[in-house]
Design an enzyme around this catalytic site. Sequence first.
Site, PDB file in Angstrom:
ATOM      1  N   GLY A  27      -9.277 -27.679   8.571  1.00 46.89           N
ATOM      2  CA  GLY A  27      -9.816 -28.408   9.732  1.00 46.89           C
ATOM      3  C   GLY A  27      -9.149 -27.990  11.029  1.00 46.89           C
ATOM      4  O   GLY A  27      -8.270 -27.106  11.043  1.00 46.89           O
ATOM      5  N   SER A  60     -16.456 -21.233   1.368  1.00 49.91           N
ATOM      6  CA  SER A  60     -16.409 -21.643  -0.038  1.00 49.91           C
ATOM      7  C   SER A  60     -15.800 -23.033  -0.210  1.00 49.91           C
ATOM      8  O   SER A  60     -14.806 -23.388   0.418  1.00 49.91           O
ATOM      9  CB  SER A  60     -15.572 -20.635  -0.820  1.00 49.91           C
ATOM     10  N   GLY A  72     -10.879 -21.149   9.680  1.00 54.28           N
ATOM     11  CA  GLY A  72      -9.775 -22.104   9.763  1.00 54.28           C
ATOM     12  C   GLY A  72     -10.010 -23.001  10.961  1.00 54.28           C
ATOM     13  O   GLY A  72      -9.737 -22.610  12.087  1.00 54.28           O
ATOM     14  N   ASN A 106      -7.337 -19.178   3.952  1.00 48.57           N
ATOM     15  CA  ASN A 106      -7.533 -20.267   3.020  1.00 48.57           C
ATOM     16  C   ASN A 106      -6.677 -21.438   3.520  1.00 48.57           C
ATOM     17  O   ASN A 106      -6.086 -21.359   4.602  1.00 48.57           O
ATOM     18  CB  ASN A 106      -7.124 -19.815   1.606  1.00 48.57           C
ATOM     19  N   CYS A 153      -5.364 -18.676  -5.974  1.00 48.18           N
ATOM     20  CA  CYS A 153      -5.303 -19.426  -7.242  1.00 48.18           C
ATOM     21  C   CYS A 153      -3.925 -19.285  -7.892  1.00 48.18           C
ATOM     22  O   CYS A 153      -3.295 -18.230  -7.794  1.00 48.18           O
ATOM     23  CB  CYS A 153      -6.347 -18.888  -8.212  1.00 48.18           C
ATOM     24  N   VAL A 172      -8.763 -30.302  -4.841  1.00 48.09           N
ATOM     25  CA  VAL A 172      -9.915 -30.321  -5.742  1.00 48.09           C
ATOM     26  C   VAL A 172      -9.564 -29.595  -7.048  1.00 48.09           C
ATOM     27  O   VAL A 172     -10.010 -29.982  -8.130  1.00 48.09           O
ATOM     28  CB  VAL A 172     -11.150 -29.683  -5.061  1.00 48.09           C
ATOM     29  N   GLY A 184     -15.925 -24.279   7.319  1.00 48.84           N
ATOM     30  CA  GLY A 184     -15.739 -25.075   6.116  1.00 48.84           C
ATOM     31  C   GLY A 184     -15.754 -26.564   6.393  1.00 48.84           C
ATOM     32  O   GLY A 184     -16.800 -27.214   6.376  1.00 48.84           O
ATOM     33  N   THR A 185     -14.584 -27.114   6.698  1.00 49.60           N
ATOM     34  CA  THR A 185     -14.411 -28.564   6.844  1.00 49.60           C
ATOM     35  C   THR A 185     -15.404 -29.189   7.823  1.00 49.60           C
ATOM     36  O   THR A 185     -15.846 -30.325   7.632  1.00 49.60           O
ATOM     37  CB  THR A 185     -12.946 -28.840   7.291  1.00 49.60           C
ATOM     38  N   LYS A 241     -10.011 -12.818   0.009  1.00 47.17           N
ATOM     39  CA  LYS A 241      -9.689 -13.983   0.844  1.00 47.17           C
ATOM     40  C   LYS A 241      -8.196 -14.267   0.805  1.00 47.17           C
ATOM     41  O   LYS A 241      -7.631 -14.556  -0.248  1.00 47.17           O
ATOM     42  CB  LYS A 241     -10.474 -15.199   0.366  1.00 47.17           C
TER      43      LYS A 241
HETATM   44  C1  LIG Z   1     -12.779 -29.362  -0.217  1.00 44.99           C
HETATM   45  C2  LIG Z   1     -12.459 -27.902  -0.063  1.00 44.99           C
HETATM   46  C3  LIG Z   1     -12.661 -27.045  -1.144  1.00 44.99           C
HETATM   47  C4  LIG Z   1     -12.369 -25.670  -1.008  1.00 44.99           C
HETATM   48  N1  LIG Z   1     -12.598 -24.824  -2.062  1.00 44.99           N
HETATM   49  C5  LIG Z   1     -12.374 -23.493  -1.928  1.00 44.99           C
HETATM   50  C6  LIG Z   1     -12.694 -22.577  -2.977  1.00 44.99           C
HETATM   51  O1  LIG Z   1     -13.200 -22.964  -4.043  1.00 44.99           O
HETATM   52  N2  LIG Z   1     -12.416 -21.247  -2.793  1.00 44.99           N
HETATM   53  C7  LIG Z   1     -11.883 -20.776  -1.612  1.00 44.99           C
HETATM   54  O2  LIG Z   1     -11.665 -19.565  -1.480  1.00 44.99           O
HETATM   55  N3  LIG Z   1     -11.613 -21.621  -0.581  1.00 44.99           N
HETATM   56  C8  LIG Z   1     -11.844 -22.950  -0.716  1.00 44.99           C
HETATM   57  N4  LIG Z   1     -11.579 -23.798   0.336  1.00 44.99           N
HETATM   58  C9  LIG Z   1     -11.023 -23.255   1.578  1.00 44.99           C
HETATM   59  C10 LIG Z   1     -12.105 -23.056   2.659  1.00 44.99           C
HETATM   60  O3  LIG Z   1     -13.111 -22.167   2.200  1.00 44.99           O
HETATM   61  C11 LIG Z   1     -11.483 -22.524   3.965  1.00 44.99           C
HETATM   62  O4  LIG Z   1     -10.821 -21.301   3.705  1.00 44.99           O
HETATM   63  C12 LIG Z   1     -10.461 -23.485   4.565  1.00 44.99           C
HETATM   64  O5  LIG Z   1     -10.858 -24.823   4.371  1.00 44.99           O
HETATM   65  C13 LIG Z   1     -10.243 -23.236   6.079  1.00 44.99           C
HETATM   66  O6  LIG Z   1     -11.445 -23.363   6.805  1.00 44.99           O
HETATM   67  P1  LIG Z   1     -11.936 -24.752   7.503  1.00 44.99           P
HETATM   68  O7  LIG Z   1     -10.783 -25.278   8.295  1.00 44.99           O
HETATM   69  O8  LIG Z   1     -13.142 -24.369   8.315  1.00 44.99           O
HETATM   70  O9  LIG Z   1     -12.288 -25.676   6.371  1.00 44.99           O
HETATM   71  C14 LIG Z   1     -11.858 -25.172   0.214  1.00 44.99           C
HETATM   72  C15 LIG Z   1     -11.677 -26.054   1.298  1.00 44.99           C
HETATM   73  C16 LIG Z   1     -11.969 -27.400   1.177  1.00 44.99           C
HETATM   74  C17 LIG Z   1     -11.767 -28.301   2.362  1.00 44.99           C
END
Ligand SMILES: Cc1cc2nc3c(=O)[nH]c(=O)nc-3n(C[C@H](O)[C@H](O)[C@H](O)COP(=O)(O)O)c2cc1C
Length: 314
Positions: free
Chosen positions: A230, A25, A256, A205, A143, A75, A278-279, A178
């Site tokens: 990241g 997400s 993560g 998250n 949140c 954001v 995600g990232t 989550k």
């Molecule tokens: C720009 C950005 C926006 C995100 N927005 C949400 C969101 O709206 N809801 C949510 O549950 N997690 C959100 N996340 C968290 C990611 O879904 C994920 O849990 C977190 O970034 C760890 O994974 P990653 O290291 O692969 O990014 C956001 C992450 C990033 C970087």
Amino acid sequence: MIESTLDMSCRIGPVTFKNPLIMASGTFGFGKEYGNLYDLSKLGGISGKGITLHPRPGNPGIRVYETPSGMLNSVGLENPGIASFLADECAFWEKLDTVRIVNLGGGTVQDYVQGAGMIDADSRIRERDGRKAVDMIELNISCPNVKAGGMAYGIKTSVAREVVREVRAATSLPLMVKLSPNAEDIADMAQMCEEEGAEAVSLINTLSGMKIDVRRRRSVFENLYAGLSGPAVKPIALRMVHQVCKRVHIPVVGMGGISSSEDMIEFIMAGAQAVQVGTYNFVNWHAGAELAEGVERFMIAEGIRSLDEIRGIL
Ligand SMILES: Cc1cc2nc3c(=O)[nH]c(=O)nc-3n(C[C@H](O)[C@H](O)[C@H](O)COP(=O)(O)O)c2cc1C
């Protein structure tokens, strides 16, 4: 697809994913832009951009900042609100041949409950051939709670329990909660979700972090702190996923810092049913088309026929 006899599928409650790769997400929109780059049906699933009952403008000022091996984001859940999502995005979504997960946020318990109810009702109306327009709700409890000075719901288990219980009662859609790595005890939090009837938990998250602009003598972010994601967070995420998998019996979706097929396999070996990326989507726009194939190559090289052979093998 490299070899059709390999079993890459995984299950959460009544939902089957064709492979364990889900887009995380907030990093993938609702998939439209990436759909111009590759076939979205290659994905196990998509968790859409986080939505809330009411539209949110998001945070003012700088919203993203690159860090060594990661990024900070602030954001602030900018989104058009649930009604607009259902009116404008859902028509595109319901045609996708991949699991569609709505990521739901909220500022009050009532917001969460009303939001879940709207998604549930709309998805029944759009049901075709026994398939609803939305396959699952991912409940984002990171949140800020507007009635408790902005402290996130996901920090204290007792506070999060109320949200999970009320949302569980408001929808019959499969529910994945989550979890925040900022929780006081993430394994307790996961156990609470299982007790309250969630089909799965996903984690992690972002971690709360900070960047100071030394010339301006202030935080880069208007909100002071921001969420770290990241590769920098991957060892922490992997440890937390392992701890949660040891505690609960429901499926765990790990994320993560995943940025390679090997990273995916590590999370599955720690016990994850599936993973989210995600990232890394910002680094490699084709991640969704490439990572699952790397897992298939590993399975062939190691003589593994099904992910169940390595899941939680540690
Ligand atoms: C720009 C950005 C926006 C995100 N927005 C949400 C969101 O709206 N809801 C949510 O549950 N997690 C959100 N996340 C968290 C990611 O879904 C994920 O849990 C977190 O970034 C760890 O994974 P990653 O290291 O692969 O990014 C956001 C992450 C990033 C970087």
